[in-house]
Write a protein that holds these residues in place. Structure first.
Motif, PDB file in Angstrom:
ATOM      1  N   LEU A 174     -10.249   1.232  -4.082  1.00 14.40           N
ATOM      2  CA  LEU A 174     -10.503   0.241  -5.128  1.00 14.40           C
ATOM      3  C   LEU A 174      -9.222  -0.450  -5.589  1.00 14.40           C
ATOM      4  N   THR A 175      -8.122   0.291  -5.701  1.00 10.00           N
ATOM      5  CA  THR A 175      -6.919  -0.284  -6.336  1.00 10.00           C
ATOM      6  C   THR A 175      -5.659  -0.188  -5.493  1.00 10.00           C
ATOM      7  N   ARG A 176      -5.747   0.303  -4.264  1.00 10.47           N
ATOM      8  CA  ARG A 176      -4.531   0.497  -3.466  1.00 10.47           C
ATOM      9  C   ARG A 176      -3.763  -0.801  -3.270  1.00 10.47           C
ATOM     10  N   LEU A 177      -4.448  -1.922  -3.210  1.00  9.45           N
ATOM     11  CA  LEU A 177      -3.797  -3.222  -2.995  1.00  9.45           C
ATOM     12  C   LEU A 177      -3.837  -4.100  -4.238  1.00  9.45           C
ATOM     13  N   ALA A 178      -4.121  -3.506  -5.388  1.00 11.20           N
ATOM     14  CA  ALA A 178      -4.216  -4.287  -6.632  1.00 11.20           C
ATOM     15  C   ALA A 178      -2.824  -4.475  -7.227  1.00 11.20           C
ATOM     16  N   GLU A 179      -2.261  -5.655  -7.067  1.00 12.94           N
ATOM     17  CA  GLU A 179      -0.889  -5.897  -7.523  1.00 12.94           C
ATOM     18  C   GLU A 179      -0.771  -5.858  -9.041  1.00 12.94           C
ATOM     19  N   ALA A 180      -1.855  -6.065  -9.750  1.00  9.24           N
ATOM     20  CA  ALA A 180      -1.792  -6.013 -11.215  1.00  9.24           C
ATOM     21  C   ALA A 180      -1.573  -4.590 -11.732  1.00  9.24           C
TER      22      ALA A 180
END
Length: 700
Positions: A174-180
């Motif tokens: 879900l968030t591995r590539l979430a830059e935020a």
């Protein structure tokens, strides 16, 4: 602590596991067939065994002892002495360090070596041989945990089932590539409640986040040797400990904080749990805990040859929930997650296995179902079963007891078949749109018992369902042999990404039509995370071993113009579902109640605005369908909702069924950016498109 007493105090057989009381730690572990159990204490890193103390007390088949002055943080394991008689189901080997089944925190990971097996792996006698090597260096260890967390002020959202909209996702993906999200937190429990994640879920309007397994699990040896990983996590090592790989810090409260923040945002959290089997595999598998503690009790064994495990799960072993202590372990685990983590429900992997009464087959009145249904904590939570396994009579969709919802694969299949253009789908499709009453309308069950989905983690995401007709699992290293061979998909002319804009536009339209169907059907919709912006796995329909960009959410794609447009469409669908009670009706509608003259509570029409005759229903070429639901509002006015669907290759003009009403087209999958507009006698619907039309007729 470096010095320990020579022997343990008697302690108590309850509770099971390691329990700190402020003055010391009580240890209790079940084994009906062991001759002796030893407690092994290690240094804080779990590398050196410092002491070995016998649990001298045995009460009601629970071995127990008390270690005064012990504190949280103590690292430990067990060794079990007894008969090594595989032919009789017993596999005791004190050379193997065993993990506490009730361990609430682990340190270290499995380091694969043949010493993890109780037998000599290369022996000609196979598992009838005996291995004398110590496995402790290769084993994770349990850590005593205090288990205190201040939940003051936490309020479970308690979303009614009929209002529930599930969003299935993987903690890491879900968030591995979430830059935020701060880099150190990406792919972790902490990131689940980052403001950007909560904002995304709230913007969509989903109510419930369902997480793939987070119980501590093992990385399969075969996958590691192939340079792959067990990404999904369906290989449980411990039923009480959260998986360490998803922690950004050593704090055991990271997941609790995330759940609390999600609750504050009104979002429920459901865990996908695996109680049907463990990571110990078949009789040729390793010894981690249950096999070494009491193989003959914890696992179902072949009746006339208990050397072998029953394999109703396809993983090599099957837990025996017909035994009261095994059932207790599962129930204790569920209560622990409900009480200590405040989770809001559970989705049971291979739920049929849990309802098998020993070797006697599936029974909706089995002990597992009885325990959960009467438990004052668990019966208030959302309980969802995957209603199949590979054992005899293993397909039990619709046969679970009241209180349980079930994954409805018939809904998935019918929806995919209709929208790809299969002939003769109208009768089956209509059944699924109406909540699958043929399966669930018994024993006071409600439409919410049908968890409707088009896609799930197991299979291709929606973008791939409209882009590939075959599976493309070459990255899995099995020569594309793994995974389902029939995806019920259609590539619309080109396998994979298409160069022409027309094909891509058609794929987008079909995707929107299927999403509209999902959200507008009776039942509980489950959205696969990422489908709302077109996530792709490049045709892989079995990404269980892909901990990489194949599985991770591409948030740059979500932020693209195309991704944002799709998200806005999904959010609008969910808003419509929440606005109109007819869409999420709490009771089954059978078309037997006349709400007003000539208007049944649910009815079906073709493009002419006429009721379908028996001949029409069975016309294999009929691909136009209108589902109308009607209710009388509290003010006495009539309200209708029409789901209008054109599954054909050509545009169709749909005539509105009588009587005349003031109608509004709310959303059209062929023109998602268009606003609402008035509808008079007809609407033109593009090929492979769907629309929602609402009607209003004042009293008198």
């Amino acid at each position: 602590m470096n010095r320990f007493p020579d022997r343990l105090e008697p302690g108590s057989p309850y509770p099971l596991g390691a329990s700190f009381d402020g003055l010391g730690v009580n240890f209790a572990v079940f084994s009906a067939n062991a001759d002796k159990i030893e407690l092994c204490l290690f240094d804080p890193q779990g590398r050196k065994e410092l002491a070995r103390l016998e649990l001298r007390e045995w009460t009601d088949e629970v071995w127990h002892g008390y270690l005064p002055n012990a504190r949280p943080g103590l690292v430990y394991g067990f060794r079990a002495h007894g008969r090594y008689e595989p032919e009789n189901g017993h596999r005791f080997n004190p050379n193997k360090l065993l993990l506490d089944p009730y361990a609430r925190k682990l340190t270290g990971h499995v380091r694969w070596t043949d010493a993890l097996h109780s037998y000599r792996v290369n022996s000609g006698r196979k598992d009838l041989s005996f291995d004398r090597r110590d496995s402790a260096a290769a084993m994770p260890k349990a850590v005593v945990e205090a288990g205190t967390f201040d939940w003051t002020g936490d309020v479970r959202p308690m979303v009614p089932w009929s209002d529930t909209i599930i969003y299935e996702a993987h903690v890491k993906g879900l968030t591995r590539l979430a830059e935020a999200v701060p880099k150190a937190e990406r792919g972790t429990y902490a990131a689940l409640s980052h403001p950007c994640v909560i904002a995304h879920l709230k913007q969509l309007g989903v109510t419930t986040l369902e997480l793939l397994p987070i119980h501590a699990f093992v990385q399969d040896r075969r996958l590691q040797e192939a340079g792959l990983v067990n990404y999904w996590g369906y290989n449980t090592l411990g039923f009480f400990a959260p998986e360490q790989r998803y922690q950004s810090t050593d704090s055991g409260d990271e997941l609790r904080i995330a759940i609390r923040r999600l609750h504050a945002a009104g979002i429920e959290v459901i865990l996908d749990v695996v109680y049907n089997h463990t990571a110990e595999g078949s009789e040729l598998g390793p010894t981690f805990n249950l096999r070494g503690l009491d193989n003959a009790t914890y696992y179902r064994l072949v009746e006339d040859n208990p050397r072998y495990c029953v394999n109703d799960t396809g993983t090599g072993n099957t837990l025996d929930l017909s035994h009261p202590r095994v059932l207790q372990m599962v129930a204790d685990s569920l209560r622990y997650w409900a009480d200590s983590y405040h989770v809001d429900g559970f989705r049971f992997d291979l739920g049929v296995t849990l309802g098998r009464d020993g070797n006697n087959g599936f029974d909706p009145r089995s002990g597992f179902f009885d325990v959960l249904r009467q438990d004052p904590v668990l019966n208030q939570l959302k309980l969802i079963s995957e209603p199949w396994d590979i054992g005899p009579g293993g397909y039990q969709l619709g046969n679970h007891p009241p209180g349980f919802a079930e994954w409805n694969d018939k809904y998935r299949d019918a929806t995919r078949r209709f929208w790809r253009g299969d002939p003769g789908m109208r009768p089956e499709f209509a059944n699924r749109l109406a909540g699958s009453a043929d399966l669930f309308d018994r024993r006071a069950r409600r439409p919410w018992a049908s968890v409707n989905f088009i896609t799930a983690h197991d299979g291709q995401p929606l973008r791939d369902v409209v882009s590939y007709e075959g599976k493309h699992n070459h990255a899995n290293g099995e020569e594309n042999r793994d995974g389902h061979s029939d995806n019920l998909s259609r590539n619309w002319g080109t396998e994979g990404p298409a160069d022409d804009a027309a094909t891509e536009a058609l794929r987008d339209r079909v995707s929107r039509s299927m999403l509209m169907t999902l959200i507008a059907s009776l039942g509980t919709p489950m959205l696969l995370g990422g489908d709302e912006f077109g996530r792709t796995q490049n045709g892989n329909n079995n990404a269980y071993c892909q901990d990489n960009a194949i599985s991770w959410f591409d948030w740059e794609q979500a932020g693209s113009e195309r991704g944002q447009a799709m998200q806005a469409f999904v959010a609008r669908l969910i808003e419509i579902r929440k606005t109109y009670p007819l869409i999420h009706a709490g009771n089954f509608l059978h078309g037997e109640v006349e709400v007003a003259p000539g208007m049944l509570d649910i009815d079906w029409f073709d493009e002419r605005g006429q009721n379908l005759s028996d001949e029409d229903w069975h016309n294999p070429d009929g691909r136009a369908l209108v589902m109308r639901r009607v209710r009388r509002r509290e003010d006495g006015d009539l309200e209708s909702v029409l789901l209008v669907m054109n599954g054909s290759e050509d545009p169709i003009t749909f005539h509105m069924p009588p009587p005349t009403m003031v109608r509004q087209l709310l959303i059209d999958s062929a023109d998602p950016a268009a606003g609402e507009r008035a509808v008079h006698e007809t609407i033109e619907l593009a090929a492979h498109a769907a629309a929602i039309v609402v009607g209003h007729k004042p009293v008198g």
